[in-house]
Design a protein around this motif. Structure first.
Motif, PDB file in Angstrom:
ATOM      1  N   ASP A 253       0.845  -1.187   0.000  1.00 19.81           N
ATOM      2  CA  ASP A 253       0.000   0.000   0.000  1.00 19.81           C
ATOM      3  C   ASP A 253       0.886   1.245   0.000  1.00 19.81           C
ATOM      4  O   ASP A 253       2.111   1.156  -0.023  1.00 19.81           O
ATOM      5  CB  ASP A 253      -0.952  -0.016   1.195  1.00 19.81           C
ATOM      6  CG  ASP A 253      -0.203  -0.078   2.509  1.00 19.81           C
ATOM      7  OD1 ASP A 253       0.916   0.445   2.575  1.00 19.81           O
ATOM      8  OD2 ASP A 253      -0.732  -0.669   3.471  1.00 19.81           O
ATOM      9  N   ALA A 254       0.209   2.405   0.047  1.00 17.07           N
ATOM     10  CA  ALA A 254       0.950   3.655  -0.094  1.00 17.07           C
ATOM     11  C   ALA A 254       2.043   3.799   0.955  1.00 17.07           C
ATOM     12  O   ALA A 254       3.140   4.275   0.671  1.00 17.07           O
ATOM     13  CB  ALA A 254      -0.017   4.830  -0.007  1.00 17.07           C
ATOM     14  N   GLY A 255       1.742   3.380   2.189  1.00 16.47           N
ATOM     15  CA  GLY A 255       2.719   3.536   3.258  1.00 16.47           C
ATOM     16  C   GLY A 255       3.944   2.680   3.020  1.00 16.47           C
ATOM     17  O   GLY A 255       5.081   3.134   3.179  1.00 16.47           O
ATOM     18  N   ALA A 256       3.706   1.429   2.620  1.00 14.53           N
ATOM     19  CA  ALA A 256       4.829   0.530   2.380  1.00 14.53           C
ATOM     20  C   ALA A 256       5.626   0.985   1.169  1.00 14.53           C
ATOM     21  O   ALA A 256       6.845   0.873   1.134  1.00 14.53           O
ATOM     22  CB  ALA A 256       4.319  -0.893   2.173  1.00 14.53           C
ATOM     23  N   MET A 258       6.279   3.914   0.332  1.00 15.46           N
ATOM     24  CA  MET A 258       7.186   4.994   0.724  1.00 15.46           C
ATOM     25  C   MET A 258       8.483   4.448   1.299  1.00 15.46           C
ATOM     26  O   MET A 258       9.466   5.169   1.415  1.00 15.46           O
ATOM     27  CB  MET A 258       6.517   5.915   1.739  1.00 15.46           C
ATOM     28  CG  MET A 258       5.581   6.941   1.153  1.00 15.46           C
ATOM     29  SD  MET A 258       6.337   8.029  -0.065  1.00 15.46           S
ATOM     30  CE  MET A 258       7.382   9.065   0.987  1.00 15.46           C
ATOM     31  N   GLU A 259       8.482   3.176   1.712  1.00 11.76           N
ATOM     32  CA  GLU A 259       9.715   2.609   2.260  1.00 11.76           C
ATOM     33  C   GLU A 259      10.722   2.285   1.161  1.00 11.76           C
ATOM     34  O   GLU A 259      11.899   2.092   1.429  1.00 11.76           O
ATOM     35  CB  GLU A 259       9.400   1.344   3.062  1.00 11.76           C
ATOM     36  CG  GLU A 259       8.628   1.632   4.332  1.00 11.76           C
ATOM     37  CD  GLU A 259       8.225   0.364   5.066  1.00 11.76           C
ATOM     38  OE1 GLU A 259       8.887  -0.670   4.891  1.00 11.76           O
ATOM     39  OE2 GLU A 259       7.226   0.419   5.802  1.00 11.76           O
TER      40      GLU A 259
ATOM     41  N   LYS B 138      10.307   7.621  10.623  1.00  9.70           N
ATOM     42  CA  LYS B 138       9.723   6.790   9.580  1.00  9.70           C
ATOM     43  C   LYS B 138       9.992   5.310   9.876  1.00  9.70           C
ATOM     44  O   LYS B 138       9.113   4.465   9.745  1.00  9.70           O
ATOM     45  CB  LYS B 138      10.345   7.187   8.240  1.00  9.70           C
ATOM     46  CG  LYS B 138       9.779   6.488   7.033  1.00  9.70           C
ATOM     47  CD  LYS B 138      10.414   7.077   5.775  1.00  9.70           C
ATOM     48  CE  LYS B 138      10.044   6.285   4.542  1.00  9.70           C
ATOM     49  NZ  LYS B 138      10.646   6.858   3.332  1.00  9.70           N
ATOM     50  N   ALA B 142       7.394   2.210  10.804  1.00  8.89           N
ATOM     51  CA  ALA B 142       7.291   1.414   9.583  1.00  8.89           C
ATOM     52  C   ALA B 142       6.564   0.108   9.883  1.00  8.89           C
ATOM     53  O   ALA B 142       6.344  -0.246  11.043  1.00  8.89           O
ATOM     54  CB  ALA B 142       8.674   1.137   9.017  1.00  8.89           C
ATOM     55  N   PHE B 162       1.320   4.070   8.198  1.00  8.96           N
ATOM     56  CA  PHE B 162       1.373   4.961   7.034  1.00  8.96           C
ATOM     57  C   PHE B 162       0.575   4.423   5.853  1.00  8.96           C
ATOM     58  O   PHE B 162       0.553   5.016   4.793  1.00  8.96           O
ATOM     59  CB  PHE B 162       2.828   5.213   6.631  1.00  8.96           C
ATOM     60  CG  PHE B 162       3.611   5.871   7.724  1.00  8.96           C
ATOM     61  CD1 PHE B 162       3.127   7.025   8.320  1.00  8.96           C
ATOM     62  CD2 PHE B 162       4.810   5.340   8.162  1.00  8.96           C
ATOM     63  CE1 PHE B 162       3.826   7.635   9.340  1.00  8.96           C
ATOM     64  CE2 PHE B 162       5.522   5.948   9.179  1.00  8.96           C
ATOM     65  CZ  PHE B 162       5.025   7.096   9.764  1.00  8.96           C
ATOM     66  N   ILE B 245       8.953  13.697   3.800  1.00  9.79           N
ATOM     67  CA  ILE B 245       9.856  12.557   3.866  1.00  9.79           C
ATOM     68  C   ILE B 245       9.144  11.273   4.268  1.00  9.79           C
ATOM     69  O   ILE B 245       9.383  10.221   3.690  1.00  9.79           O
ATOM     70  CB  ILE B 245      11.015  12.860   4.831  1.00  9.79           C
ATOM     71  CG1 ILE B 245      11.895  13.914   4.184  1.00  9.79           C
ATOM     72  CG2 ILE B 245      11.815  11.604   5.145  1.00  9.79           C
ATOM     73  CD1 ILE B 245      13.021  14.359   4.997  1.00  9.79           C
ATOM     74  N   ILE B 246       8.248  11.353   5.236  1.00 10.65           N
ATOM     75  CA  ILE B 246       7.682  10.109   5.748  1.00 10.65           C
ATOM     76  C   ILE B 246       6.582   9.569   4.848  1.00 10.65           C
ATOM     77  O   ILE B 246       6.568   8.398   4.500  1.00 10.65           O
ATOM     78  CB  ILE B 246       7.152  10.309   7.183  1.00 10.65           C
ATOM     79  CG1 ILE B 246       8.303  10.755   8.090  1.00 10.65           C
ATOM     80  CG2 ILE B 246       6.551   9.017   7.703  1.00 10.65           C
ATOM     81  CD1 ILE B 246       7.923  10.984   9.507  1.00 10.65           C
ATOM     82  N   THR B 247       5.651  10.403   4.475  1.00 14.48           N
ATOM     83  CA  THR B 247       4.491   9.879   3.757  1.00 14.48           C
ATOM     84  C   THR B 247       4.366  10.392   2.330  1.00 14.48           C
ATOM     85  O   THR B 247       3.598   9.838   1.549  1.00 14.48           O
ATOM     86  CB  THR B 247       3.188  10.266   4.480  1.00 14.48           C
ATOM     87  OG1 THR B 247       3.137  11.695   4.516  1.00 14.48           O
ATOM     88  CG2 THR B 247       3.148   9.707   5.873  1.00 14.48           C
TER      89      THR B 247
END
Lengths: 439, 306
Positions: A253-256, A258-259, B138, B142, B162, B245-247
């Motif tokens: 998803d969007a959050g992952a 971003m990683e 972040k 995570a 996130f 940066i984070i989202t």
């Protein structure tokens, strides 16, 4: 006394700044062998940074009068920086651009005259390969760093563990989605990793080109003045599939997402996904990383709309090096670019990490000592090259595409969370894309 | 030396010996900086907000009047970003101030270690805006970060911070609250200013801790609270780093802060004119909210004169 000191100090300051102006003027008027500094920048992975820095040092050794100041960035940061430099008329002498160059046209020094005068050596570069970095009017935008195309890198063992047959050269999006779901079910990992910046071009826009006859549709038209297809609903099944995979946890998803900051920490590379998108020049690097951990990667073609339909993918220039109009040493910059593409020694270090070299000698030298991952890449590009392609293609992006991509990704997220339907998302994506032409 | 040169010398000496001269010299860098790097850009941005200026195109931008401002309200993401930013401000600022006051109050007791503690608690404010700390944050939140690892060890489900548009803002709020140091220092200074005699009087009258806090500490501290409230509100409106940066503004624009959206339009999408219009609209919102705080402050801020 104090005040005298102050006055002396102020005047000294003034003299210093005047002296600084002087040297600035002197530089332009003096002769050839004078010390010059070129500024250069690129985006990419750590491997690219290391290798490019190494060849820059080689070049400086061969050309003691040239000093190269370099900067490197990730993809997004590179363009942020470039845009600010465009605004301040201070673009690097040598800079890297991809298919999004039309936006920066004002800043690109065409290389035609440098090729004619022999400063840029093209004796080992075929005209066809020169052409891939020309615009429709024949202006030589830059020299291509190499050939490239999109593909899907996958983890062979994960496919086996999930009992999914390995992809064939004409597998379809349904096969792709099934494979992703089965991998998720069998291993708990993502079936397919994050579709980051390249997904729009390699996935969504390719999906349009795969429908109808070869070359019938494209996301944008060939002239980049409007859309290349009329029915927004052509996008619906693809968006639905993307959203479903996210919802089911078979895709991040969007959050992952971003990683993932670049290909080196993509979930495929970290062992948390079965497949990911690659521009194939990235493949040898991740192949090596995974091989060290005992995992085997392979390359599959981009899935098709119909097994017997068009592939939709084409061979294109990966990136190119350009000379900027702001440069004070355009000739020296062109010389460097020529060396960068033509020197066998230089490319032995670069190892085709930016794409498959366009210089035939360089390519032959590299193929002689190709690693396993590179061999897979060469074979893959040959395979894609054998697919029927439209007579005319345009792999460039119109200005404003960045905003469309962000909006599109957002619509997919909205479908995944159920706030809009895939049909609405397709319509909205189409409208957003069309809006850039009516500005 | 002829006469005119002599008089010039005399003039310049006169000038150098005037009392204000040194003052002017010392103020010059600031005045220069303010004019060149604040005033001129501010005015330029007002002009650009009325044009279709993009950093990519050369030459004079077209003057398009207030079209940018009208377009703002048809922009779904813009409207959403206002909502997100207001939510962020209204949650993070009160929490941050409450926490700052709480810690400052704890640290008023007479102990040798107080200075050490104050320094320790101040550190997040020093480093908080940096990219490095944001990256740490972040990682903490995570999918497989520290917080989720703790949750799993406690037998709870991991939370997808996130990935959920309703949750994603809270780690960012928490990060802002964590940087309570500068407000804390100001509160601590304010607390010291409250005369000990007030407390003694209250204790003699039999007031308990809570009563003393509510009836003496809070009213005496109210001017300081007002100051902190305004400063923190303004800085919260400008929050950018965390979201960028984070989202990256996601998921589904759930953390699309105003400043981030301005940045995207200005730099990434090449709509500098539109971004300038957004900034000016932001100025109006911030002014209104600051004005409201000032107006209502008459009701709850006590000054010595009261």
């Amino acid at each position: 006394m104090k005040k005298k000191l102050l006055a002396v100090g102020l005047s000294a300051l003034m003299m210093m700044s005047m002296a600084a102006c002087d040297t600035g003027n002197g530089k332009q008027s003096s002769g050839d062998e004078e010390q010059i500094t070129l500024r250069m920048a690129w985006w990419g992975s750590q491997t690219r940074h290391d290798r490019t820095v190494q060849v820059i040092e080689m070049y400086e050794k061969e050309h003691p009068n040239v000093k190269i100041e370099y900067e490197f960035f990730s993809f997004d940061d590179y363009f942020t920086k470039l845009k600010t430099l465009v605004a301040s008329d201070n673009v690097w002498d040598v800079f890297q651009l991809g298919g999004n160059f039309p936006e920066y046209m004002d800043k690109i020094e065409f290389l035609n005259s440098y090729i004619d005068s022999g400063i840029v050596d093209h004796s080992k570069i075929s005209d066809a390969y020169l052409k891939i970095t020309q615009d429709t009017e024949g202006n030589q935008i830059g020299l291509s760093n190499g050939l490239n195309t999109y593909g899907i890198a996958y983890d062979v063992d994960m496919f086996k563990a999930a009992g999914v047959p390995t992809p064939t050269e004409n597998w379809t999006w349904d096969d792709f989605a099934n494979a992703a779901r089965k991998i998720k079910a069998a291993t708990g990992h993502y079936g397919s990793s994050g579709f980051t910046s390249s997904e729009f071009i390699a996935g969504c826009s390719t999906y349009v080109a795969q429908q109808g006859a070869v070359g019938e549709y494209g996301f944008f038209n060939l002239e980049l003045t409007g859309m290349g297809f009329k029915d927004p609903q052509m996008l619906t099944p693809y968006i639905q599939m993307r959203a479903d995979l996210i919802k089911e946890g078979a895709s991040p998803d969007a959050g992952a997402e971003m990683e993932i900051t670049n290909i080196e920490n993509d979930f495929l590379v970290t062992g948390e996904a079965g497949m990911t998108w690659v521009a194939v020049n990235q493949f040898p690097t991740i192949y090596d990383v995974c091989a060290q951990e005992g995992r085997t990667l392979a390359l599959a073609t981009v899935p098709r709309y119909k097994a017997d339909g068009p592939a939709g993918t084409v061979i294109m220039s990966s990136q190119m090096l350009c000379v900027s109009k702001d440069s004070k040493h355009k000739e020296e910059a062109a010389k460097f670019i020529s060396w960068f593409q033509n020197s066998v020694d230089c490319n032995n270090v670069l190892q085709g990490e930016r794409g498959i070299p366009i210089n035939s000698d360089v390519l032959a030298a590299l193929q002689q000592n190709a690693t396993e991952g590179q061999k897979l890449m060469y074979n893959y590009v040959d395979l894609v090259g054998s697919f029927p392609t439209p007579e005319k293609i345009n792999v460039l992006s119109p200005a404003g595409q960045d905003q469309v991509v962000d909006q599109y990704r957002n619509f997919v997220q909205q479908v995944a969370t159920g706030s809009i339907t895939a049909k609405e998302a397709a319509q909205k994506t189409y409208d957003a894309a069309q809006a850039i032409f009516s500005k | 030396m002829d006469k005119s040169a002599l008089s010039l010398k005399v003039d310049s000496q006169k000038f150098l010996h005037r009392n204000e001269f040194v003052g002017h010299v010392f103020a010059a860098p600031f005045v220069f900086g303010f004019i060149c790097f604040s005033l001129i850009p501010i005015l330029t941005s007002l002009y650009y907000s009325l044009t279709n200026y993009s950093m990519m195109t050369k030459g004079q931008p077209d003057f398009i009047g207030i079209k940018n401002y009208l377009n703002l309200f048809q922009d779904e993401i813009f409207v959403k970003s206002i909502g997100v930013t207001l939510k962020y401000v209204f949650i993070s600022v009160p929490l941050k101030l409450a926490f700052a006051l709480f810690v400052a109050y704890l640290l008023t007791r007479k102990s040798r270690l107080v200075t050490l503690y104050r320094s320790l608690y101040y550190i997040p404010s020093l480093v908080g805006g940096s990219v490095a700390v944001t990256l740490v944050w972040k990682q903490l939140f995570a999918r497989k970060g520290l917080f989720n690892a703790l949750m799993v060890n406690l037998g709870l489900d991991a939370i997808n911070w996130f990935g959920d548009k309703n949750l994603a803002l809270y780690p960012l709020v928490l990060m802002s609250v964590w940087q309570f140091g500068s407000s804390m220092i100001i509160f601590a200074a304010g607390l010291k200013e409250i005369p000990e005699s007030y407390y003694e009087a209250a204790r003699i009258d039999g007031g308990n801790g809570l009563q003393i806090f509510l009836r003496i500490t809070l009213p005496c501290l109210s001017p300081i609270i007002l100051y902190n409230l305004i400063m923190q509100t303004i800085s919260a409106f400008m929050a950018f780093t965390q979201a960028y940066i984070i989202t990256g503004g996601g998921p589904d624009n759930g953390t699309m802060m105003y400043a981030l959206y301005v940045y995207l339009h200005a730099i990434k999408y090449g709509n500098m004119g539109y971004a300038c219009a957004m900034s000016w609209f932001m100025l109006v919102i911030m002014s209104i909210i600051t004005l409201i705080i000032f107006k209502t402050s008459k009701a709850w801020v006590f000054t010595e004169a009261d």
